[in-house]
Design an enzyme around this catalytic site. Structure first.
Site, mmCIF file in Angstrom:
data_model
loop_
_atom_site.group_PDB
_atom_site.id
_atom_site.type_symbol
_atom_site.label_atom_id
_atom_site.label_comp_id
_atom_site.label_asym_id
_atom_site.label_seq_id
_atom_site.Cartn_x
_atom_site.Cartn_y
_atom_site.Cartn_z
ATOM 1 N N HIS A 165 0.910 -1.207 -0.060
ATOM 2 C CA HIS A 165 0.091 -0.224 0.125
ATOM 3 C C HIS A 165 0.917 1.161 0.019
ATOM 4 O O HIS A 165 0.177 2.398 -0.275
ATOM 5 C CB HIS A 165 -0.890 -0.004 1.169
ATOM 6 C CG HIS A 165 -1.815 -0.869 1.037
ATOM 7 N ND1 HIS A 165 -3.263 -0.708 0.587
ATOM 8 C CD2 HIS A 165 -2.066 -2.286 1.172
ATOM 9 C CE1 HIS A 165 -3.897 -1.777 0.503
ATOM 10 N NE2 HIS A 165 -3.253 -2.748 0.862
ATOM 11 N N ASP A 371 3.384 9.564 -0.986
ATOM 12 C CA ASP A 371 2.325 8.811 -0.433
ATOM 13 C C ASP A 371 2.159 7.535 -1.403
ATOM 14 O O ASP A 371 2.259 7.977 -2.735
ATOM 15 C CB ASP A 371 1.174 9.604 -0.613
ATOM 16 C CG ASP A 371 0.210 9.471 0.601
ATOM 17 O OD1 ASP A 371 0.091 8.139 1.067
ATOM 18 O OD2 ASP A 371 -0.635 10.365 0.870
HETATM 19 C C1 GDG Z 1 -2.037 4.047 3.422
HETATM 20 C C2 GDG Z 1 -1.112 4.554 2.517
HETATM 21 C C3 GDG Z 1 -2.951 4.513 0.492
HETATM 22 C C4 GDG Z 1 -8.888 10.728 7.704
HETATM 23 N N1 GDG Z 1 -8.875 11.519 8.530
HETATM 24 C C5 GDG Z 1 -10.168 11.207 9.198
HETATM 25 C C6 GDG Z 1 -10.693 10.192 8.338
HETATM 26 N N2 GDG Z 1 -9.778 9.795 7.654
HETATM 27 C C7 GDG Z 1 -9.695 8.784 6.512
HETATM 28 C C8 GDG Z 1 -9.718 9.265 5.308
HETATM 29 C C9 GDG Z 1 -9.069 8.061 4.414
HETATM 30 C C10 GDG Z 1 -7.976 7.512 5.328
HETATM 31 O O1 GDG Z 1 -8.684 8.024 6.486
HETATM 32 C C11 GDG Z 1 -6.863 8.047 4.970
HETATM 33 O O2 GDG Z 1 -6.196 7.278 3.894
HETATM 34 P P1 GDG Z 1 -5.113 7.610 2.773
HETATM 35 O O3 GDG Z 1 -5.044 6.750 1.744
HETATM 36 O O4 GDG Z 1 -5.031 9.265 2.600
HETATM 37 O O5 GDG Z 1 -3.585 7.357 3.881
HETATM 38 P P2 GDG Z 1 -2.979 6.307 4.703
HETATM 39 O O6 GDG Z 1 -3.876 6.169 6.205
HETATM 40 O O7 GDG Z 1 -1.754 6.874 5.181
HETATM 41 O O8 GDG Z 1 -3.123 4.918 3.783
HETATM 42 C C12 GDG Z 1 -1.905 5.306 1.280
HETATM 43 C C13 GDG Z 1 -3.810 3.647 1.475
HETATM 44 O O9 GDG Z 1 -2.913 3.246 2.481
HETATM 45 C C14 GDG Z 1 -4.623 2.752 0.671
HETATM 46 O O10 GDG Z 1 -3.644 1.769 0.049
HETATM 47 O O11 GDG Z 1 -3.766 5.299 -0.150
HETATM 48 O O12 GDG Z 1 -0.889 6.188 0.432
HETATM 49 O O13 GDG Z 1 -0.318 5.714 3.110
HETATM 50 O O14 GDG Z 1 -10.200 7.248 4.023
HETATM 51 O O15 GDG Z 1 -11.022 9.271 5.072
HETATM 52 N N3 GDG Z 1 -11.942 9.711 8.438
HETATM 53 C C15 GDG Z 1 -12.577 10.201 9.461
HETATM 54 N N4 GDG Z 1 -12.184 11.160 10.347
HETATM 55 C C16 GDG Z 1 -11.013 12.027 10.115
HETATM 56 O O16 GDG Z 1 -10.736 12.679 10.653
HETATM 57 N N5 GDG Z 1 -13.974 9.676 9.645
#
Ligand code: GDG
Length: 469
Positions: A165, A371
């Site tokens: 990921h 990322d």
């Molecule tokens: C890893 C990889 C890859 C965030 N703040 C709140 C909240 N969130 C949710 C978002 C989104 C998730 O968390 C974050 O997802 P990301 O993809 O941006 O980042 P990582 O956690 O680092 O994920 C990344 C991913 O795995 C999948 O393969 O895309 O590159 O690093 O869903 O909505 N949700 C709520 N409140 C918040 O304050 N409810």
């Protein structure tokens, strides 16, 4: 038909001890969010860590176990020492920064390798005990790089997939990693190894050539007894709940509150509090906008949500102070009695508020220094059924390979990013509409269900060509 056995460090639910009782609630983070809605005809089994359960009293443990079983999950327990040395140490203190090119936070000595091996072996044990002929095994992420080969040794006929990921970096960085041979060999036990982008897949192939002397034929490699295929599967989101935000009264009400009377434009950033997400440079780019384009003072504000994450890792607590200081300085320098430029929330926000922030944003800032994909960018786009709002996206997010109609920025160029913010804030309505329509088409076309389907299909049919490698 067999089941799909999903193996990831974290279960999609976490067990937490509240003041009154123990809760089983959705896990934070992108991987959990993406996989929670997964459907598979033969059913799914989840194997993973349910979080630190040490404080759960014995009287409540039976209830927790029943709940986990009802949810189709099998917990793998970690000791406190393993949390420190496997999870916070080797996985999040070494592999995470190295794979994201943030070498400055690497410790001088690599520790936790023994625990990394031991935990991978415990996961192997749990998978073997669940496995039935016909099941398909899908291992996720950098915590479990050794697992595919451990499983291959125990279940030679099983179909084993591995998906990373996070970015797979250039082989120059992989070459610096102690235990690089074991780690690369570990991944190679899979039938299919998947990445978000072509660049990561290319880096993986060259790392195996350099570290192990492997020879690839296109995207495949013949191994003793099985064929390994590398594929590109850009993860996505379940689009429907984000599109539905448009007609949710609670979201609409909150969106209206955030927009206010429209006198101020709204920039939004939403991230886990992680040094890869580029929050300090984003704040500096915002400051640069206010310095160089003084006309925006009092007319634009930034809401930055930074969800606490990995608080046990030293680099994260240091990083938190850096952001606190920057927010304080920018607000101190620019605020007036009637206006505060940055609203900073060091907490997570509930789903309706997250959706309202996406809907209210004039400009969404997704500017990580690196990322794997970044799902926030895709969620924002899916929420904007009004075809408005501008996505400012880092070139170093995997999402940039697909979301080419975003305003792409180099986050290391702080003043340049500030200028792009100015451009985003002054972009004509017609251009915003055209760009957003094109972005939404990309996200709708390849949602998380297609992602899962593509990966599992490739895993089931080795003859099938993986996407675009
Ligand atoms: C890893 C990889 C890859 C965030 N703040 C709140 C909240 N969130 C949710 C978002 C989104 C998730 O968390 C974050 O997802 P990301 O993809 O941006 O980042 P990582 O956690 O680092 O994920 C990344 C991913 O795995 C999948 O393969 O895309 O590159 O690093 O869903 O909505 N949700 C709520 N409140 C918040 O304050 N409810």
């Amino acid at each position: 038909m067999g089941r799909l056995i999903l193996v990831a460090n974290r279960l999609p639910v976490t067990v937490t001890r509240g003041p009154e009782m123990t809760h089983v609630s959705p896990s934070p983070g992108g991987l959990a969010a993406a996989l929670r809605g997964l459907r598979y005809p033969g059913g799914t089994v989840w194997i993973g860590w349910p979080g630190p359960v040490q404080g759960v009293p014995a009287s409540e443990w039976l209830h927790v176990e029943t709940r986990l079983r009802e949810l189709g999950t099998v917990p793998v327990m970690l000791t406190a020492r393993e949390v420190t040395r496997f999870y916070e140490g080797f996985a999040n203190g070494i592999l995470w920064p190295l794979f994201h090119y943030v070498t400055g936070v690497l410790p001088l000595r690599v520790e936790g390798w023994e625990e990394y091996q031991a935990v991978n072996a415990r996961f192997a044990e749990a998978v073997v005990s669940q496995y039935r002929a016909g099941d398909v095994i899908w291992v996720h992420d950098y915590h479990l790089l050794l697992l595919p080969s451990m499983l291959r040794a125990r279940l030679p006929d099983a179909r084993i997939g591995f998906f990373l990921h996070i970015p797979f970096p250039t082989s120059e960085l992989i070459a610096t990693l102690p235990h690089r041979e074991e780690l690369m060999r570990g991944m190679m036990g899979a039938d299919v190894v998947g990445f978000h982008t072509m660049q990561y897949a290319r880096h993986f192939r060259s790392a195996t050539e350099r570290v192990l002397g492997e020879i690839w034929h296109g995207d495949t490699l013949e191994r003793a007894g099985h064929r390994l295929r590398v594929g590109v599967f850009p993860i996505s989101i379940d689009v429907e709940p984000f599109e539905a935000a448009a007609t949710d009264p609670q979201v609409e009400q909150e969106t209206a509150l955030l927009r206010g009377d429209g006198a101020e434009r709204l920039l939004v950033g939403i991230d886990r509090l992680d040094y890869t997400k580029g929050i300090p440079r984003r704040l500096l780019a915002f400051e640069s906008l206010l310095r160089r384009h003084a006309e925006w003072r009092g007319r634009v504000r930034l809401i930055q949500v930074a969800v606490p994450s990995r608080t046990g890792v030293t680099a994260y607590s240091k990083f938190r102070h850096e952001i606190d200081a920057l927010v304080g300085r920018i607000n101190g320098d620019f605020a007036t009695p009637h206006w505060t430029p940055v609203r900073y929330l060091h907490q997570s926000v509930p789903m309706y508020q997250l959706l309202a922030l996406y809907r209210a944003a004039d400009v969404m800032l997704v500017t990580p220094v690196r990322d794997g994909m970044n799902l926030v960018a895709k969620e924002f786009v899916a929420t904007r059924s009004d075809d408005d709002g501008v996505l400012v996206l880092s070139e170093f997010a995997g999402a940039a390979a697909e979301l080419t109609a975003a305003v792409l920025v180099n986050p290391y160029d702080v003043d340049g990013t500030g200028e792009r913010l100015h451009g985003a804030l002054t972009m004509p309505r017609e251009e915003r509409r055209t760009r957003m329509k094109s972005l939404r088409a990309v996200v709708r076309e390849y949602d998380v269900h297609r992602w899962t389907h593509d990966f599992v299909d490739t895993l089931l049919s080795p003859a099938l060509e993986a996407r675009e490698t």
